[in-house]
Design a protein around this motif. Structure first.
Motif, PDB file in Angstrom:
ATOM      1  N   VAL A 193     -10.538  -3.859  -2.921  1.00  0.00           N
ATOM      2  CA  VAL A 193     -10.760  -2.470  -3.349  1.00  0.00           C
ATOM      3  C   VAL A 193     -11.098  -1.592  -2.146  1.00  0.00           C
ATOM      4  CG1 VAL A 193     -12.297  -0.974  -4.654  1.00  0.00           C
ATOM      5  CG2 VAL A 193     -11.379  -3.017  -5.702  1.00  0.00           C
ATOM      6  N   ALA A 194     -11.930  -2.136  -1.233  1.00  0.00           N
ATOM      7  CA  ALA A 194     -12.319  -1.355  -0.061  1.00  0.00           C
ATOM      8  C   ALA A 194     -11.093  -1.049   0.802  1.00  0.00           C
ATOM      9  CB  ALA A 194     -13.355  -2.118   0.748  1.00  0.00           C
ATOM     10  N   GLU A 195     -10.222  -2.035   0.918  1.00  0.00           N
ATOM     11  CA  GLU A 195      -9.017  -1.879   1.730  1.00  0.00           C
ATOM     12  C   GLU A 195      -8.068  -0.865   1.095  1.00  0.00           C
ATOM     13  OE1 GLU A 195      -7.083  -2.628   5.133  1.00  0.00           O
ATOM     14  OE2 GLU A 195      -8.999  -3.505   4.540  1.00  0.00           O
ATOM     15  N   ARG A 196      -7.939  -0.945  -0.211  1.00  0.00           N
ATOM     16  CA  ARG A 196      -6.935  -0.156  -0.921  1.00  0.00           C
ATOM     17  C   ARG A 196      -7.384   1.297  -1.087  1.00  0.00           C
ATOM     18  NH1 ARG A 196      -3.062   1.309  -3.871  1.00  0.00           N
ATOM     19  NH2 ARG A 196      -2.521   0.593  -5.961  1.00  0.00           N
ATOM     20  N   PHE A 197      -8.623   1.499  -1.533  1.00  0.00           N
ATOM     21  CA  PHE A 197      -9.086   2.861  -1.810  1.00  0.00           C
ATOM     22  C   PHE A 197      -9.995   3.367  -0.694  1.00  0.00           C
ATOM     23  CE2 PHE A 197      -8.220   0.803  -5.833  1.00  0.00           C
ATOM     24  CZ  PHE A 197      -7.324   1.686  -6.398  1.00  0.00           C
ATOM     25  N   GLY A 198     -11.006   2.570  -0.390  1.00  0.00           N
ATOM     26  CA  GLY A 198     -11.858   2.846   0.762  1.00  0.00           C
ATOM     27  C   GLY A 198     -12.379   4.267   0.855  1.00  0.00           C
ATOM     28  N   ASN A 199     -12.751   4.871  -0.258  1.00  0.00           N
ATOM     29  CA  ASN A 199     -13.286   6.226  -0.208  1.00  0.00           C
ATOM     30  C   ASN A 199     -14.713   6.188   0.344  1.00  0.00           C
ATOM     31  OD1 ASN A 199     -14.198   8.798  -0.679  1.00  0.00           O
ATOM     32  ND2 ASN A 199     -13.226   8.957  -2.689  1.00  0.00           N
ATOM     33  N   ILE A 224     -13.930  -7.152  -3.793  1.00  0.00           N
ATOM     34  CA  ILE A 224     -14.512  -5.997  -3.105  1.00  0.00           C
ATOM     35  C   ILE A 224     -13.682  -5.661  -1.872  1.00  0.00           C
ATOM     36  CG2 ILE A 224     -16.535  -5.167  -1.840  1.00  0.00           C
ATOM     37  CD1 ILE A 224     -17.416  -5.529  -4.511  1.00  0.00           C
TER      38      ILE A 224
END
Lengths: 383, 279
Positions: A106-112, A103
């Motif tokens: 993903v939050a770091e990479r996309f963080g929408n 998580i």
């Protein structure tokens, strides 16, 4: 393959085979957006791999702990079972760690923020100490990580149940069935976070399937008693599976949906997974009945090389299950990173199952070696 | 588990790979060709109409008439309450005036000029359906809306709460609202290329679908629609570019607002019209 010891003749290979198959299906089903999950049983009927896993877990727990219970007594067996629970708990926490890391990535990479805020992920990332506390208490069980906590609870209370099952099987079964009926009527459940909500898999309901498995293991004569109803049971099972298949197909094909009578839909829906809907239970039982009829205990198929990969996965179920959950996370990341084309889905599905088989093989090889080494050193000592 | 999965327009037999495989799953039980032929012969499916933003009307077919809205409009007034979690407040957009409730308001104002129109937003971030329903009387009914657009399910799926409780809470709230002569429309979760990582939406969407049929209220299948948009290439939901993310969020909310408006207007006209649609 040659390194593995031959299974003991009393062992029912079908258990290992179907448990292995269930583990593969759980892996495939847990990869979001994976089209190959459409090959698993849940798309052809009400029940899914969870039922197979829980039933066989009950069956094999009864087989594994019967002898210690009879020979070593209640106290020892309880500790023996709890040691296994501890292993499961540790496995759950390690999976949680992987999940959190994923998580975070993903939050770091996309963080929408459109998703992150809506899905409350910010809470997990902003207050990880609270999430950790909940995870330790088995209250925070992210998606796809709730089978293991249920299994821990079921196994944790298994010793007194086994004790009763060995002495008064009728009572034990009656108690279990009564609890199941009570849950179906009232919906009581173990608490979860946030206060007022319950577990996704209600252990009070799913214990019934676990106990059913245990009863089948300890009292095979009950099943033999059913043998004279074999033909009608076959017909009923086939009819039920066909009907369930049609209903499930109507979820995909709107043209079929019209043919489902409204009164039936009214009565049938929702088919409850949390508290093991009777329709699901029946579907599993029908499936199990036919599987047992089609693949007899000593079927040559079970000794063939085609059955072997599933067989060894089933034999090392806990390790393979955990690896499968981890791999489904990893496979999902791969699909996100490189686009979820059908070829890539096939690749991650096959690679994942391959890795599961690989791990099972290594573990079987290692335990066989370790057992042989222990035997030889004992012999040496005896001399 | 009652659930209804990604279905493109029922009339469409040009299925993409994913859908082809899914159809294959079904066809092992039935010859899917027959099913397609059946769908093709159906008069209702023969109308290939499109709602705003390229959404096939087949996805919005279940849209029962909104009698209370029609009645309120007769009195030249309408109060809509949009009740949801953080996306209802416009999470990720450039502001609440870009969130879908604002667009819904614009569509309704355009269609019904001269009506005292009020669109109120009640956002309860991170709340499960059970938690939301606890505030049904003081927060929702007390505001005396004619129509409640209820967006729910995200927190439940993320929290992985009991499906039974979720279903019960939703059904109870729908019953209560309809008993108070308040029309309701449901809206399910957002689709995102990695939202499945965070939650397993399938069973919760299934329950919402079932509750909408059972209580005879409309359901805007936001998840399916957003997934369709992603497949059509209309929006790049997986982008890492923060600016593009916001632009996309604005556009998606605009589309959702337009769709909701389209559904409300369609259902209202059918309620007001001389012949009630028997769908």
């Amino acid at each position: 393959m040659t390194a593995l010891p031959p299974p003991s003749p009393s062992r029912d290979l079908r258990l290992d085979f179907f448990r292995g198959l269930a583990l593969w299906w759980i892996f495939l089903n847990h990869i979001p957006n994976n089209d190959f999950s459409w090959l698993t049983s849940r798309n052809f009927g009400f029940s899914d791999a969870t039922e197979i896993f829980v039933f066989i877990s009950g069956y094999s727990a009864a087989l594994a702990y019967r002898r210690p219970m009879l020979q070593q007594g209640f106290g020892f067996t309880t500790l023996h079972v709890w040691r296994r629970c501890w292993q499961l708990y540790v496995a759950h926490l390690i999976l949680f760690l992987f999940y959190t890391a994923q998580i975070g990535y993903v939050a770091e990479r996309f963080g929408n923020p459109m998703y992150m805020e809506e899905m409350n992920v910010t809470r997990l990332l902003d207050a990880p100490h609270l999430a950790l506390l909940e995870a330790l208490l088995l209250e925070f069980r992210p998606a796809n990580m709730d089978v293991l906590p249920m299994y821990i609870v079921l196994l944790g209370v298994f010793p007194p149940l086994l004790w009763l099952l060995l002495r008064r099987p009728g009572w034990a079964f009656g108690l279990s069935a009564a609890l199941f009926v009570l849950v179906r009527l009232t919906g009581i459940n173990l608490p979860a976070y946030p206060p007022g909500s319950g577990w996704f898999f209600n252990p009070f309901a799913w214990q019934f399937l676990f106990v059913l498995g245990a009863v089948c293991a300890l009292r095979p004569e009950v099943l033999q008693g059913l043998a004279r109803w074999r033909r009608p049971l076959d017909v009923a099972a086939v009819l039920y599976l066909l009907l369930a298949g049609l209903i499930v197909a109507s979820w995909q094909l709107p043209a079929l949906e019209r043919w489902v009578p409204e009164a039936l839909a009214e009565w049938m829906y929702p088919i409850d997974k949390t508290s093991l809907d009777v329709l699901r239970l029946l579907h599993f039982l029908a499936l199990a009945h036919l599987a047992m009829r089609l693949i007899p205990r000593h079927a040559a198929f079970l000794h063939s090389r085609w059955a072997w990969p599933a067989l060894i996965c089933g034999r090392k179920a806990l390790e393979v299950f955990c690896l499968g959950i981890f791999l489904s996370f990893a496979a999902y990341l791969v699909l996100i990173e490189f686009g979820g084309s059908l070829g890539l889905q096939l690749a991650v599905s096959v690679a994942g199952i391959g890795a599961m088989v690989g791990l099972a093989y290594v573990l079987c090889w290692y335990t066989a070696r370790a057992a042989r080494m222990a035997a030889t050193s004992k012999e040496a000592k005896a001399r | 588990m009652s659930l209804r999965l990604q279905i493109l327009s029922p009339s469409s037999c040009r299925l993409r790979w994913r859908h082809r495989l899914r159809a294959l799953a079904g066809s092992l039980l039935l010859v899917s060709g027959t099913a397609c032929a059946l769908a093709g012969n159906d008069p209702a499916a023969a109308v290939v109409a499109e709602a705003p933003c390229g959404v096939p009307t087949g996805l919005l077919q279940h849209n029962p008439p909104l009698r209370n809205v029609a009645k309120a409009l007769n009195g030249k007034r309408l109060k809509v309450l949009v009740w949801g979690t953080r996306s209802t407040a416009g999470a990720g957009t450039s502001g609440t005036d870009q969130a879908y409730p604002a667009h819904l308001r614009a569509r309704l104002a355009e269609r019904y000029p001269g009506v005292a129109l009020e669109v109120e937003v009640l956002s309860q971030p991170g709340q499960t359906a059970t938690q939301m329903v606890r505030g049904l009387q003081p927060e929702v009914i007390a505001r005396k809306p004619d129509l409640v657009v209820w967006q729910t399910g995200s927190a439940d799926a993320v929290r992985n709460t009991s499906l039974q409780e979720f279903g019960r809470a939703v059904s109870r709230a729908l019953k209560t609202l309809r008993g108070r002569n308040i029309d309701v429309m449901l809206m399910d979760m957002q689709y995102g290329p990695y939202s499945d990582l965070l939650a397993n939406f399938r069973p919760y969407r299934g329950y919402l679908w079932w509750a909408s049929r059972q209580e005879d209220v409309a359901l805007l299948p936001r998840y399916q629609i957003m997934e369709l948009w992603e497949e059509q290439g209309r929006f790049d939901l997986g982008t890492e570019d923060r600016k593009l993310q916001r632009v996309n969020a604005d556009a998606i909310h605009a589309c959702l607002g337009d769709l909701l408006g389209w559904m409300v207007i369609d259902a209202t006209e059918r309620a007001a019209g001389p012949t009630d649609d028997q769908r």
